[in-house]
Design a protein around this motif. Structure first.
Motif, PDB file in Angstrom:
ATOM      1  N   UNK A 159      11.935   0.161  -4.898  1.00 48.89           N
ATOM      2  CA  UNK A 159      12.195   1.584  -5.091  1.00 48.89           C
ATOM      3  C   UNK A 159      11.714   2.085  -6.441  1.00 48.89           C
ATOM      4  N   UNK A 160      11.958   1.289  -7.496  1.00 48.14           N
ATOM      5  CA  UNK A 160      11.503   1.697  -8.825  1.00 48.14           C
ATOM      6  C   UNK A 160       9.979   1.734  -8.909  1.00 48.14           C
ATOM      7  N   UNK A 161       9.302   0.759  -8.254  1.00 44.23           N
ATOM      8  CA  UNK A 161       7.838   0.739  -8.285  1.00 44.23           C
ATOM      9  C   UNK A 161       7.248   1.926  -7.537  1.00 44.23           C
ATOM     10  N   UNK A 162       7.827   2.269  -6.401  1.00 41.53           N
ATOM     11  CA  UNK A 162       7.321   3.417  -5.634  1.00 41.53           C
ATOM     12  C   UNK A 162       7.584   4.718  -6.392  1.00 41.53           C
ATOM     13  N   UNK A 163       8.735   4.814  -7.040  1.00 41.45           N
ATOM     14  CA  UNK A 163       9.031   6.018  -7.833  1.00 41.45           C
ATOM     15  C   UNK A 163       7.979   6.231  -8.918  1.00 41.45           C
ATOM     16  N   UNK A 164       7.615   5.139  -9.605  1.00 39.92           N
ATOM     17  CA  UNK A 164       6.610   5.245 -10.655  1.00 39.92           C
ATOM     18  C   UNK A 164       5.247   5.601 -10.076  1.00 39.92           C
ATOM     19  N   UNK A 181       0.839  -1.194   0.000  1.00 37.84           N
ATOM     20  CA  UNK A 181       0.000   0.000   0.000  1.00 37.84           C
ATOM     21  C   UNK A 181       0.880   1.252   0.000  1.00 37.84           C
ATOM     22  N   UNK A 182       0.316   2.347  -0.467  1.00 33.56           N
ATOM     23  CA  UNK A 182       1.056   3.593  -0.425  1.00 33.56           C
ATOM     24  C   UNK A 182       1.332   4.063   0.986  1.00 33.56           C
ATOM     25  N   UNK A 183       0.459   3.689   1.918  1.00 27.57           N
ATOM     26  CA  UNK A 183       0.661   4.097   3.305  1.00 27.57           C
ATOM     27  C   UNK A 183       1.928   3.499   3.890  1.00 27.57           C
ATOM     28  N   UNK A 184       2.295   2.271   3.444  1.00 31.53           N
ATOM     29  CA  UNK A 184       3.468   1.595   4.013  1.00 31.53           C
ATOM     30  C   UNK A 184       4.779   2.293   3.653  1.00 31.53           C
ATOM     31  N   UNK A 185       4.779   3.121   2.600  1.00 28.74           N
ATOM     32  CA  UNK A 185       6.006   3.824   2.209  1.00 28.74           C
ATOM     33  C   UNK A 185       5.837   5.336   2.322  1.00 28.74           C
ATOM     34  N   UNK A 186       4.826   5.772   3.037  1.00 30.97           N
ATOM     35  CA  UNK A 186       4.553   7.205   3.146  1.00 30.97           C
ATOM     36  C   UNK A 186       5.723   7.948   3.772  1.00 30.97           C
ATOM     37  N   UNK A 187       6.246   7.428   4.888  1.00 28.64           N
ATOM     38  CA  UNK A 187       7.332   8.120   5.582  1.00 28.64           C
ATOM     39  C   UNK A 187       8.627   8.084   4.788  1.00 28.64           C
ATOM     40  N   UNK A 188       8.855   7.004   4.032  1.00 28.18           N
ATOM     41  CA  UNK A 188      10.053   6.948   3.202  1.00 28.18           C
ATOM     42  C   UNK A 188       9.980   7.958   2.066  1.00 28.18           C
ATOM     43  N   UNK A 189       8.793   8.128   1.487  1.00 28.10           N
ATOM     44  CA  UNK A 189       8.612   9.149   0.446  1.00 28.10           C
ATOM     45  C   UNK A 189       8.826  10.531   1.032  1.00 28.10           C
ATOM     46  N   UNK A 190       8.327  10.746   2.232  1.00 25.28           N
ATOM     47  CA  UNK A 190       8.504  12.058   2.881  1.00 25.28           C
ATOM     48  C   UNK A 190       9.995  12.351   3.089  1.00 25.28           C
ATOM     49  N   UNK A 210      13.340   7.190  -4.770  1.00 24.40           N
ATOM     50  CA  UNK A 210      13.666   5.818  -5.164  1.00 24.40           C
ATOM     51  C   UNK A 210      14.877   5.292  -4.392  1.00 24.40           C
ATOM     52  N   UNK A 211      15.898   6.109  -4.245  1.00 24.67           N
ATOM     53  CA  UNK A 211      17.093   5.696  -3.507  1.00 24.67           C
ATOM     54  C   UNK A 211      16.762   5.428  -2.032  1.00 24.67           C
ATOM     55  N   UNK A 212      15.923   6.258  -1.460  1.00 26.48           N
ATOM     56  CA  UNK A 212      15.551   6.078  -0.052  1.00 26.48           C
ATOM     57  C   UNK A 212      14.763   4.794   0.148  1.00 26.48           C
ATOM     58  N   UNK A 213      13.826   4.517  -0.728  1.00 25.40           N
ATOM     59  CA  UNK A 213      13.015   3.306  -0.599  1.00 25.40           C
ATOM     60  C   UNK A 213      13.856   2.059  -0.862  1.00 25.40           C
ATOM     61  N   UNK A 214      14.726   2.108  -1.872  1.00 24.45           N
ATOM     62  CA  UNK A 214      15.548   0.943  -2.208  1.00 24.45           C
ATOM     63  C   UNK A 214      16.474   0.556  -1.065  1.00 24.45           C
ATOM     64  N   UNK A 215      16.976   1.533  -0.339  1.00 23.92           N
ATOM     65  CA  UNK A 215      17.878   1.231   0.767  1.00 23.92           C
ATOM     66  C   UNK A 215      17.183   0.791   2.033  1.00 23.92           C
ATOM     67  N   UNK A 216      15.872   0.911   2.090  1.00 24.93           N
ATOM     68  CA  UNK A 216      15.145   0.590   3.326  1.00 24.93           C
ATOM     69  C   UNK A 216      14.185  -0.579   3.172  1.00 24.93           C
ATOM     70  N   UNK A 217      13.954  -1.071   1.955  1.00 26.45           N
ATOM     71  CA  UNK A 217      12.927  -2.095   1.741  1.00 26.45           C
ATOM     72  C   UNK A 217      13.533  -3.368   1.171  1.00 26.45           C
TER      73      UNK A 217
END
Length: 297
Positions: free
Chosen positions: A112-117, A59-68, A139-146
């Motif tokens: 990370x690529x999926x969240x970026x898109x 879900x988008x909620x699960x990566x909300x803080x990483x996007x922030x 994308x870099x932030x999500x890839x390093x944390x997921x």
């Protein structure tokens, strides 16, 4: 009038057949779509369970803080709160499928690529002055944390062949006999199977050389009365192939000689030597006395 009735009947039959075909096709399409389920993970890291071939999504909620955090670290004056709220509205972000195996993994780069898109698809106006740089930072932030580990709940391990069953032959085949590596096709490698499966026979150690047990011999036969026992008698030493014969060519080992005494009687200590020893002892005593007195004072 009769022809009109036949045509109407035929047209009704074709219409019913077409409707039945459409309904059946729609049912098949619906069943095919329903067979591929979606496994929704509650977080972008950890373990997710699902059936083989199921789509894995977050879900988008699960990566909300990483996007922030990624938007804030981009340095593009992005309104990171706006970008985070926009991604939180996304219900499903597809990441891949559960492989046809006991388990697998979805790398952080894929997530990370999926969240970026997904963030790009929201067309959020909070990405700042350089949206591409902001998306790269996210994308870099999500890839390093997921990172997800997938477990197939419906995976069944292949059964092992039981003794006595036929196992597939391996290796190349040659000749008309169909054997492997030159062996005939009807050769049984192991008993119990037709072509090499079963239990191995016990090994045959009958052809190995072994020492035969000796036969007891009476002492009188082994050592006659008139012959000397082994080792009896004085040892003989000789050289140049005459050992044990006491030949004349017997020499001393080495060339040791006595040292000359220069005409002095052996064992006598001369008077000059005694005087030198007494003088040295006196000098040593005086030096020790001087050193002790200086230490005390």
């Amino acid at each position: 009038m009769r022809k009109t009735t036949i045509w109407q009947t035929t047209r009704k039959a074709l219409t019913v057949t077409a409707l039945a075909t459409m309904v059946t096709g729609g049912a098949l399409l619906t069943a095919g779509t329903a067979s591929a389920a979606t496994t929704l993970a509650s977080a972008c890291s950890g373990t997710v369970n699902g059936g083989m071939g199921d789509t894995v999504a977050i879900t988008g909620t699960s990566v909300k803080e990483l996007v922030r955090a990624g938007a804030r670290e981009a340095g593009t004056l992005a309104l990171y709160d706006v970008a985070a709220n926009d991604i939180a509205k996304v219900n499903k972000i597809d990441l891949g499928t559960v492989p046809n195996a006991a388990g697998g993994s979805i790398d952080g780069k894929v997530i990370g690529a999926a969240v970026r898109q997904a963030v790009k698809d929201t067309k959020s106006w909070g990405l700042g002055l350089n949206p591409e740089k902001t998306l790269n930072s996210i994308e870099h932030k999500v890839a390093g944390s997921c990172g997800l580990t997938t477990v197939a709940t419906n995976y069944v391990a292949p059964a092992l062949p039981t003794p006595g069953t036929t196992a597939p032959q391996q290796g190349g085949t040659g000749g008309t006999g169909g054997g492997t590596h030159g062996a005939p096709s009807n050769s049984n490698l192991l008993p119990g199977g037709s072509n090499g499966t079963g239990y191995a026979p016990p090994r045959d150690y009958g052809n190995l050389p072994v020492a035969q047990p000796g036969v007891a011999v009476a002492p009188g036969v082994r050592y006659p009365a008139n012959s000397p026992l082994p080792g009896e008698g004085a040892p003989q030493y000789g050289t140049d192939g005459q050992a044990g014969q006491g030949g004349p060519d017997v020499r001393n080992a080495g060339n040791a000689e006595a040292l000359a005494t220069d005409g002095l009687p052996g064992g006598d200590v001369q008077l000059p030597m005694l005087l030198a020893v007494l003088v040295l002892a006196g000098v040593t005593a005086a030096l020790v006395r001087t050193w002790v007195l200086r230490r005390v004072s």
